[in-house]
Design a protein around this motif. Structure first.
Motif, mmCIF file in Angstrom:
data_model
loop_
_atom_site.group_PDB
_atom_site.id
_atom_site.type_symbol
_atom_site.label_atom_id
_atom_site.label_comp_id
_atom_site.label_asym_id
_atom_site.label_seq_id
_atom_site.Cartn_x
_atom_site.Cartn_y
_atom_site.Cartn_z
ATOM 1 N N TYR A 1 27.885 -5.170 4.839
ATOM 2 C CA TYR A 1 26.629 -4.579 3.978
ATOM 3 C C TYR A 1 26.636 -4.212 1.897
ATOM 4 O O TYR A 1 28.103 -4.001 1.602
ATOM 5 N N TYR A 2 25.223 -4.885 1.720
ATOM 6 C CA TYR A 2 25.646 -4.851 0.631
ATOM 7 C C TYR A 2 24.586 -4.060 -0.364
ATOM 8 O O TYR A 2 23.447 -4.416 0.467
ATOM 9 N N VAL A 3 24.467 -3.307 -1.533
ATOM 10 C CA VAL A 3 22.985 -3.231 -2.518
ATOM 11 C C VAL A 3 22.610 -4.060 -3.566
ATOM 12 O O VAL A 3 23.943 -3.954 -3.826
ATOM 13 N N VAL A 4 21.870 -4.266 -3.114
ATOM 14 C CA VAL A 4 20.763 -5.667 -3.663
ATOM 15 C C VAL A 4 20.404 -5.534 -5.424
ATOM 16 O O VAL A 4 18.888 -4.643 -4.299
ATOM 17 N N TYR A 5 19.748 -6.167 -6.075
ATOM 18 C CA TYR A 5 18.939 -5.621 -7.179
ATOM 19 C C TYR A 5 18.446 -7.193 -8.207
ATOM 20 O O TYR A 5 19.589 -7.782 -7.944
ATOM 21 N N PRO A 6 17.683 -7.557 -8.151
ATOM 22 C CA PRO A 6 17.561 -8.762 -9.202
ATOM 23 C C PRO A 6 18.163 -8.584 -10.308
ATOM 24 O O PRO A 6 18.677 -8.228 -11.396
ATOM 25 N N ALA A 7 18.740 -9.928 -10.649
ATOM 26 C CA ALA A 7 19.972 -9.870 -11.655
ATOM 27 C C ALA A 7 18.932 -9.626 -12.836
ATOM 28 O O ALA A 7 19.967 -9.170 -13.809
ATOM 29 N N HIS A 8 18.168 -10.377 -12.873
ATOM 30 C CA HIS A 8 17.652 -10.092 -14.500
ATOM 31 C C HIS A 8 16.675 -8.481 -14.692
ATOM 32 O O HIS A 8 16.061 -8.834 -15.972
ATOM 33 N N ARG A 9 16.961 -7.799 -13.723
ATOM 34 C CA ARG A 9 15.854 -7.152 -14.207
ATOM 35 C C ARG A 9 16.923 -5.435 -13.764
ATOM 36 O O ARG A 9 17.961 -5.222 -13.177
ATOM 37 N N ARG A 10 16.589 -5.110 -14.991
ATOM 38 C CA ARG A 10 17.702 -3.649 -15.204
ATOM 39 C C ARG A 10 17.236 -3.086 -14.947
ATOM 40 O O ARG A 10 15.746 -1.987 -14.736
ATOM 41 N N LEU A 11 18.041 -1.831 -14.063
ATOM 42 C CA LEU A 11 17.800 -1.025 -12.924
ATOM 43 C C LEU A 11 16.945 0.183 -13.832
ATOM 44 O O LEU A 11 17.494 1.032 -14.548
ATOM 45 N N ARG A 12 16.088 1.264 -13.148
ATOM 46 C CA ARG A 12 15.623 2.101 -13.601
ATOM 47 C C ARG A 12 16.982 3.183 -13.924
ATOM 48 O O ARG A 12 17.573 3.274 -12.625
ATOM 49 N N SER A 13 16.503 4.748 -14.057
ATOM 50 C CA SER A 13 17.718 5.300 -13.995
ATOM 51 C C SER A 13 17.353 6.153 -12.691
ATOM 52 O O SER A 13 18.782 6.508 -12.228
ATOM 53 N N ALA A 14 15.985 6.027 -12.453
ATOM 54 C CA ALA A 14 16.097 6.911 -11.017
ATOM 55 C C ALA A 14 16.475 6.002 -9.438
ATOM 56 O O ALA A 14 17.750 6.116 -8.986
ATOM 57 N N ALA A 15 16.700 5.098 -9.668
ATOM 58 C CA ALA A 15 17.231 3.605 -9.147
ATOM 59 C C ALA A 15 18.415 3.399 -9.046
ATOM 60 O O ALA A 15 19.753 3.711 -8.265
ATOM 61 N N ARG A 16 18.862 3.884 -10.392
ATOM 62 C CA ARG A 16 20.748 3.779 -11.252
ATOM 63 C C ARG A 16 21.150 4.676 -10.478
ATOM 64 O O ARG A 16 22.575 4.917 -9.958
ATOM 65 N N THR A 17 20.624 6.112 -9.939
ATOM 66 C CA THR A 17 21.211 7.421 -9.636
ATOM 67 C C THR A 17 21.576 7.168 -7.622
ATOM 68 O O THR A 17 22.235 7.652 -7.633
ATOM 69 N N PHE A 18 20.472 6.448 -7.752
ATOM 70 C CA PHE A 18 20.176 6.288 -6.225
ATOM 71 C C PHE A 18 21.196 5.241 -5.690
ATOM 72 O O PHE A 18 22.208 5.523 -4.696
ATOM 73 N N LEU A 19 21.458 4.079 -6.317
ATOM 74 C CA LEU A 19 22.815 3.459 -6.079
ATOM 75 C C LEU A 19 24.237 4.115 -6.172
ATOM 76 O O LEU A 19 24.836 3.726 -5.441
ATOM 77 N N ASP A 20 24.084 4.545 -7.146
ATOM 78 C CA ASP A 20 25.854 5.904 -8.177
ATOM 79 C C ASP A 20 25.597 5.780 -6.691
ATOM 80 O O ASP A 20 26.648 5.836 -5.927
ATOM 81 N N TRP A 21 25.137 6.517 -6.342
ATOM 82 C CA TRP A 21 25.213 7.832 -4.977
ATOM 83 C C TRP A 21 25.367 7.592 -3.738
ATOM 84 O O TRP A 21 26.347 7.307 -3.233
ATOM 85 N N MET A 22 24.772 6.296 -3.127
ATOM 86 C CA MET A 22 25.265 5.630 -1.590
ATOM 87 C C MET A 22 26.858 5.144 -1.894
ATOM 88 O O MET A 22 27.024 4.850 -1.320
ATOM 89 N N LEU A 23 27.013 4.480 -3.529
ATOM 90 C CA LEU A 23 28.336 3.876 -3.658
ATOM 91 C C LEU A 23 29.655 4.839 -3.829
ATOM 92 O O LEU A 23 30.814 5.023 -2.421
ATOM 93 N N ALA A 24 29.149 6.017 -3.708
ATOM 94 C CA ALA A 24 29.680 7.231 -3.820
ATOM 95 C C ALA A 24 30.074 7.721 -2.861
ATOM 96 O O ALA A 24 31.252 8.413 -2.010
ATOM 97 N N GLN A 25 28.891 7.712 -1.553
ATOM 98 C CA GLN A 25 29.096 7.770 0.265
ATOM 99 C C GLN A 25 30.097 7.302 0.839
ATOM 100 O O GLN A 25 30.929 7.811 1.509
ATOM 101 N N VAL A 26 30.331 6.183 0.076
ATOM 102 C CA VAL A 26 31.829 5.251 0.878
ATOM 103 C C VAL A 26 32.393 5.084 0.278
ATOM 104 O O VAL A 26 33.587 4.410 1.167
ATOM 105 N N GLU A 27 33.230 5.862 -0.665
ATOM 106 C CA GLU A 27 34.388 5.817 -1.656
ATOM 107 C C GLU A 27 35.649 6.517 -0.411
ATOM 108 O O GLU A 27 34.879 7.361 -0.065
#
Length: 293
Positions: free
Chosen positions: A267-293
């Motif tokens: 399973y992977y979390v993906v987003y467009p390589a050319h787009r800078r993630l907005r703050s809220a999206a970055r927060t959610f991404l970091d949270w998901m990755l922390a759930q499986v550490e």
């Protein structure tokens, strides 16, 4: 005549009084006293040099001039309200994260963990799309996606979320389950499949059961549906560990003898390589990755 800022309180009081045709009701709406509303209206009338209301024993009513001003004030406030709503919606949109993901993973892995995220980030709102078709990351589309695959997609940045394993599961009261002691014994039971790339053929080969001939009684497009069918005693499902976890923890399914075979895809979390993630999206991404550490 130029509209000055000190006219605004009087205009607000007048607009409310004109709408209600009542000073007391306007006062209640504006959290003022009726005398304060009356004072604002008098002040406005003095400045304009016209009567805006006719006052009589039963209350007040608009004059022709008052009606003209009331219509203009109402239109102006409606326009302002629309602009303010758009501005607020734009600000709220900055705190909304749109995610496209798999139904099976949403139901069994993501949703049970969301209370933790909501408690930590009550200002971030989520929109979750579980369509089977792969979403396009166009402007206005999803911020993040969860995909099950090899980990490389053109134009997308991919963060590994988690690996997984496959193993057979069944309802604890399924008839014939008491006779299953080895992986080969699973062949005697009805089998349930989904449309995953790895299936029963892969599992039996890894379990050392060669040349197995089996009959998949039921085939579902979604892994969650396959597990639900198994929980009702319809057969044995080949489960992915992260999807089956709540079924096993709740006692709706039990694991059968045999190995846990590593899946070829993760399973992977993906987003467009050319787009800078907005703050809220970055927060959610970091949270998901922390759930499986």
């Amino acid at each position: 005549m130029a509209l000055r800022s000190d006219w605004l309180p009087a205009l607000a009081a007048f607009e409310s009084a004109a709408r209600h045709q009542n000073f007391a009701h306007a006062a209640e709406e504006l959290h003022l006293t009726a005398s304060a509303v009356s004072h604002h209206v008098r002040k406005l009338e003095d400045r304009l040099g016209v009567a805006l209301f006719q006052r009589h024993a039963r209350g007040v009513s608009l004059t022709a001039e008052g009606r003209q001003l009331a219509d203009a004030a109402s239109d102006a406030l409606t326009d302002l309200d629309g602009v303010l709503g758009e501005l607020k919606a734009g600000r709220d949109d900055d705190r909304r994260v749109r995610i496209t993901t798999l139904h099976s993973l949403t139901y069994t892995w993501l949703v049970p963990r969301l209370p933790t995220f909501s408690a930590a980030h009550p200002d971030i709102h989520l929109t979750v799309d579980t369509e089977i078709a792969l979403a396009r990351f166009d402007d206005g589309g999803p911020d993040l996606g969860i995909r099950h695959g090899p980990g490389h997609w053109p134009g997308l940045t991919a963060h590994r979320l988690m690996d997984d394993t496959l193993f057979p599961v069944a309802a604890p009261d399924m008839p014939g389950l008491e006779k299953v002691a080895t992986p080969a014994d699973v062949l005697a039971l009805p089998l349930i499949a989904d449309l995953s790339r790895q299936g029963w053929h892969d599992w039996f080969r890894q379990a050392g059961v060669h040349g197995a001939k089996f009959d998949e009684r039921l085939v579902f497009s979604d892994a969650t549906d396959a597990l639900n069918a198994a929980s009702f005693g319809l057969g044995v499902a080949l489960a992915r560990g992260c999807v089956a976890a709540p079924y096993l923890d709740g006692g709706r399914l039990v694991r059968l003898p045999g190995p846990a075979v590593a899946t070829r895809w993760s399973y992977y979390v993906v987003y467009p390589a050319h787009r800078r993630l907005r703050s809220a999206a970055r927060t959610f991404l970091d949270w998901m990755l922390a759930q499986v550490e």
